[in-house]
Design a protein around this motif. Structure first.
Motif, PDB file in Angstrom:
ATOM      1  N   LEU A   1     -21.847 -28.522 -50.765  1.00 33.37           N
ATOM      2  CA  LEU A   1     -22.947 -27.574 -50.860  1.00 33.37           C
ATOM      3  C   LEU A   1     -24.243 -28.321 -50.768  1.00 33.37           C
ATOM      4  N   GLY A   2     -24.445 -29.525 -51.355  1.00 39.79           N
ATOM      5  CA  GLY A   2     -25.674 -30.186 -51.471  1.00 39.79           C
ATOM      6  C   GLY A   2     -26.019 -30.753 -50.042  1.00 39.79           C
ATOM      7  N   ILE A   3     -25.246 -31.439 -49.660  1.00 39.99           N
ATOM      8  CA  ILE A   3     -25.510 -32.635 -48.377  1.00 39.99           C
ATOM      9  C   ILE A   3     -25.343 -31.553 -47.205  1.00 39.99           C
ATOM     10  N   PRO A   4     -24.510 -30.488 -46.981  1.00 44.71           N
ATOM     11  CA  PRO A   4     -24.356 -29.572 -45.954  1.00 44.71           C
ATOM     12  C   PRO A   4     -25.834 -29.188 -45.817  1.00 44.71           C
ATOM     13  N   GLY A   5     -26.453 -28.349 -47.061  1.00 44.40           N
ATOM     14  CA  GLY A   5     -27.539 -27.676 -47.130  1.00 44.40           C
ATOM     15  C   GLY A   5     -28.686 -28.458 -46.783  1.00 44.40           C
ATOM     16  N   VAL A   6     -28.839 -29.694 -47.207  1.00 42.38           N
ATOM     17  CA  VAL A   6     -29.847 -30.759 -46.891  1.00 42.38           C
ATOM     18  C   VAL A   6     -29.837 -31.023 -45.231  1.00 42.38           C
ATOM     19  N   VAL A   7     -28.522 -31.237 -44.802  1.00 38.45           N
ATOM     20  CA  VAL A   7     -28.388 -31.486 -43.164  1.00 38.45           C
ATOM     21  C   VAL A   7     -28.867 -30.038 -42.452  1.00 38.45           C
ATOM     22  N   ALA A   8     -28.602 -28.916 -42.951  1.00 36.18           N
ATOM     23  CA  ALA A   8     -28.955 -27.960 -41.904  1.00 36.18           C
ATOM     24  C   ALA A   8     -30.266 -27.543 -41.945  1.00 36.18           C
ATOM     25  N   VAL A   9     -31.042 -27.519 -43.303  1.00 30.65           N
ATOM     26  CA  VAL A   9     -32.623 -27.579 -43.382  1.00 30.65           C
ATOM     27  C   VAL A   9     -32.920 -28.626 -42.798  1.00 30.65           C
ATOM     28  N   ALA A  10     -32.856 -29.771 -42.938  1.00 32.09           N
ATOM     29  CA  ALA A  10     -33.524 -31.052 -42.236  1.00 32.09           C
ATOM     30  C   ALA A  10     -33.487 -30.869 -40.736  1.00 32.09           C
ATOM     31  N   SER A  11     -32.434 -30.189 -40.210  1.00 32.86           N
ATOM     32  CA  SER A  11     -32.415 -29.998 -38.745  1.00 32.86           C
ATOM     33  C   SER A  11     -33.641 -29.434 -38.030  1.00 32.86           C
ATOM     34  N   GLY A  12     -34.232 -28.702 -38.845  1.00 33.95           N
ATOM     35  CA  GLY A  12     -35.152 -27.724 -38.300  1.00 33.95           C
ATOM     36  C   GLY A  12     -36.595 -28.591 -37.932  1.00 33.95           C
ATOM     37  N   PHE A  13     -36.363 -29.982 -38.436  1.00 31.09           N
ATOM     38  CA  PHE A  13     -37.564 -30.867 -38.330  1.00 31.09           C
ATOM     39  C   PHE A  13     -37.563 -31.753 -37.418  1.00 31.09           C
ATOM     40  N   PHE A  14     -36.426 -31.673 -36.440  1.00 31.24           N
ATOM     41  CA  PHE A  14     -36.222 -32.548 -35.227  1.00 31.24           C
ATOM     42  C   PHE A  14     -35.986 -31.695 -34.079  1.00 31.24           C
ATOM     43  N   ALA A  15     -36.338 -32.217 -33.017  1.00 29.51           N
ATOM     44  CA  ALA A  15     -36.071 -31.668 -31.671  1.00 29.51           C
ATOM     45  C   ALA A  15     -34.611 -31.856 -31.332  1.00 29.51           C
ATOM     46  N   ALA A  16     -34.359 -31.167 -30.087  1.00 28.97           N
ATOM     47  CA  ALA A  16     -32.972 -31.276 -29.602  1.00 28.97           C
ATOM     48  C   ALA A  16     -32.614 -32.933 -29.388  1.00 28.97           C
ATOM     49  N   ASP A  17     -33.724 -33.720 -28.778  1.00 26.22           N
ATOM     50  CA  ASP A  17     -33.432 -35.151 -28.587  1.00 26.22           C
ATOM     51  C   ASP A  17     -33.427 -36.195 -30.110  1.00 26.22           C
ATOM     52  N   GLY A  18     -33.680 -35.410 -31.241  1.00 26.64           N
ATOM     53  CA  GLY A  18     -33.782 -36.110 -32.262  1.00 26.64           C
ATOM     54  C   GLY A  18     -34.926 -36.501 -32.730  1.00 26.64           C
ATOM     55  N   SER A  19     -36.207 -36.340 -31.984  1.00 27.31           N
ATOM     56  CA  SER A  19     -37.395 -36.681 -32.355  1.00 27.31           C
ATOM     57  C   SER A  19     -38.150 -35.847 -33.330  1.00 27.31           C
ATOM     58  N   PRO A  20     -38.629 -36.277 -34.351  1.00 28.19           N
ATOM     59  CA  PRO A  20     -39.512 -35.387 -35.506  1.00 28.19           C
ATOM     60  C   PRO A  20     -40.362 -34.506 -34.723  1.00 28.19           C
ATOM     61  N   THR A  21     -40.204 -33.192 -35.133  1.00 25.90           N
ATOM     62  CA  THR A  21     -41.193 -32.055 -34.471  1.00 25.90           C
ATOM     63  C   THR A  21     -41.356 -30.771 -35.495  1.00 25.90           C
ATOM     64  N   LEU A  22     -42.482 -30.132 -35.430  1.00 27.45           N
ATOM     65  CA  LEU A  22     -42.747 -29.033 -36.121  1.00 27.45           C
ATOM     66  C   LEU A  22     -42.724 -27.731 -35.180  1.00 27.45           C
ATOM     67  N   ALA A  23     -42.477 -28.049 -33.958  1.00 24.50           N
ATOM     68  CA  ALA A  23     -42.243 -27.029 -32.905  1.00 24.50           C
ATOM     69  C   ALA A  23     -41.453 -25.825 -33.160  1.00 24.50           C
ATOM     70  N   ASN A  24     -40.473 -26.175 -34.027  1.00 24.03           N
ATOM     71  CA  ASN A  24     -39.317 -25.168 -34.312  1.00 24.03           C
ATOM     72  C   ASN A  24     -39.965 -24.127 -35.130  1.00 24.03           C
ATOM     73  N   PHE A  25     -40.878 -24.463 -35.983  1.00 24.43           N
ATOM     74  CA  PHE A  25     -41.455 -23.288 -36.941  1.00 24.43           C
ATOM     75  C   PHE A  25     -42.157 -22.252 -36.181  1.00 24.43           C
ATOM     76  N   SER A  26     -42.389 -22.443 -34.775  1.00 27.80           N
ATOM     77  CA  SER A  26     -42.915 -21.403 -33.898  1.00 27.80           C
ATOM     78  C   SER A  26     -41.723 -20.282 -34.043  1.00 27.80           C
TER      79      SER A  26
END
Length: 298
Positions: free
Chosen positions: A38-63
């Motif tokens: 529960l914990g690790i999959p949840g953190v990984v799923a939420v954290a993926s929203g802060f990265f782009a498809a190439d793995g670089s950090p981004t906030l563009a997904n919040f659009s």
């Protein structure tokens, strides 16, 4: 002459510490399960929203939160969860109140508890099929209404295959869950309170208005929040009935499996974060109400 201080041994301290250590050791398997599944999959799923498809950090997904379709999905999830929770809370509270007139150790109470425990966990594809066989386009109840009452509940299309149709399965497993969570609160009402009101000349209506409702309100609201959270996070039944989205869990599925729009998989993490925030607020409120309910149950 110097008097040496007398040391009084503290008995049981070591045993208490040992018991606590054994208790935490017994909790370890469950804690490991929660962290790994529960914990690790949840953190990984939420954290993926802060990265782009190439793995670089981004906030563009919040659009994604500016997309009208995503906002509509959140609105649909909120209103269908709230309405189904309200229906389940009212119906479940009435059933629980009726059960208080039965013997706590009797056959009726035991049967109701067992049935509620089973039906509250009944969901997914099996529940979807059950409702399709009940009120689907060619189902028994649908044909019955058409033949006798000339009422076609699917006149504007199969109702089960739309967001409003989710009210049926959500209420179905919400009512038994309400019975399980609210019945202990009703059992906690002490007969002495009613006797005290009657002794002082009060009526039954005044008892419920002054004592029963205020005492049960935290438990009722807490159960409502639990029902809302249960419906809001439900996925399997909705996925079996609706293909094109309409609620947030299905929108997350579309973002992960889309074959027409490339590079939106990480947007699912942003939507999951929105759900986590809503669930955290709800469960915080539930915890506060549960704490208040325990005060008069002691």
């Amino acid at each position: 002459m110097t008097v040496a201080p007398v040391r009084v041994p503290i008995r049981g301290a070591g045993g208490l510490l040992r018991r606590r250590g054994v208790g935490w050791l017994g909790f370890a398997p469950f804690g490991a399960y929660v962290v790994l599944f529960l914990g690790i999959p949840g953190v990984v799923a939420v954290a993926s929203g802060f990265f782009a498809a190439d793995g670089s950090p981004t906030l563009a997904n919040f659009s994604a939160f500016t997309d009208p379709t995503i906002l509509k999905d959140f609105w649909n999830s909120l209103w269908v969860s709230a309405l189904s929770a309200l229906l389940s809370a009212v119906l479940g509270a009435l059933i629980a109140w009726a059960l208080t007139s039965t013997r706590p150790d009797g056959f009726v109470r035991a049967s109701a508890d067992s049935a509620s425990s089973v039906l509250a966990q009944f969901g997914g594809v099996m529940l979807a099929f059950a409702w399709i066989a009940t009120i689907g386009p060619e189902a028994l109840v649908t044909r019955f209404l058409q033949a006798l009452l000339h009422v076609d509940i699917n006149a504007n299309g199969p109702i089960l295959y739309s967001v409003p149709g989710l009210l049926f399965p959500y209420t179905y497993f919400g009512v038994p869950l309400m019975v399980l969570t609210f019945l202990p609160a009703l059992d906690g009402l002490k007969p002495q309170w009613g006797e005290a009101v009657a002794t002082l000349g009060g009526t039954r209506r005044r008892y419920w208005w002054r004592i029963g409702v205020p005492v049960l309100a935290p438990a009722f609201l807490g159960s409502f929040i639990l029902l809302f959270a249960n419906a809001f996070s439900s996925y399997a039944t909705a996925a079996a009935l609706i293909d094109q989205g309409g609620i947030v869990p299905l929108a997350i599925k579309q973002q992960l499996t889309s074959e027409t729009i490339v590079g939106v998989a990480n947007t699912a993490g942003v939507l999951a974060l929105g759900m986590v925030v809503i669930m955290a607020v709800l469960m915080s409120g539930y915890a506060l109400l549960e704490r208040r309910t325990r005060r008069w149950q002691r």
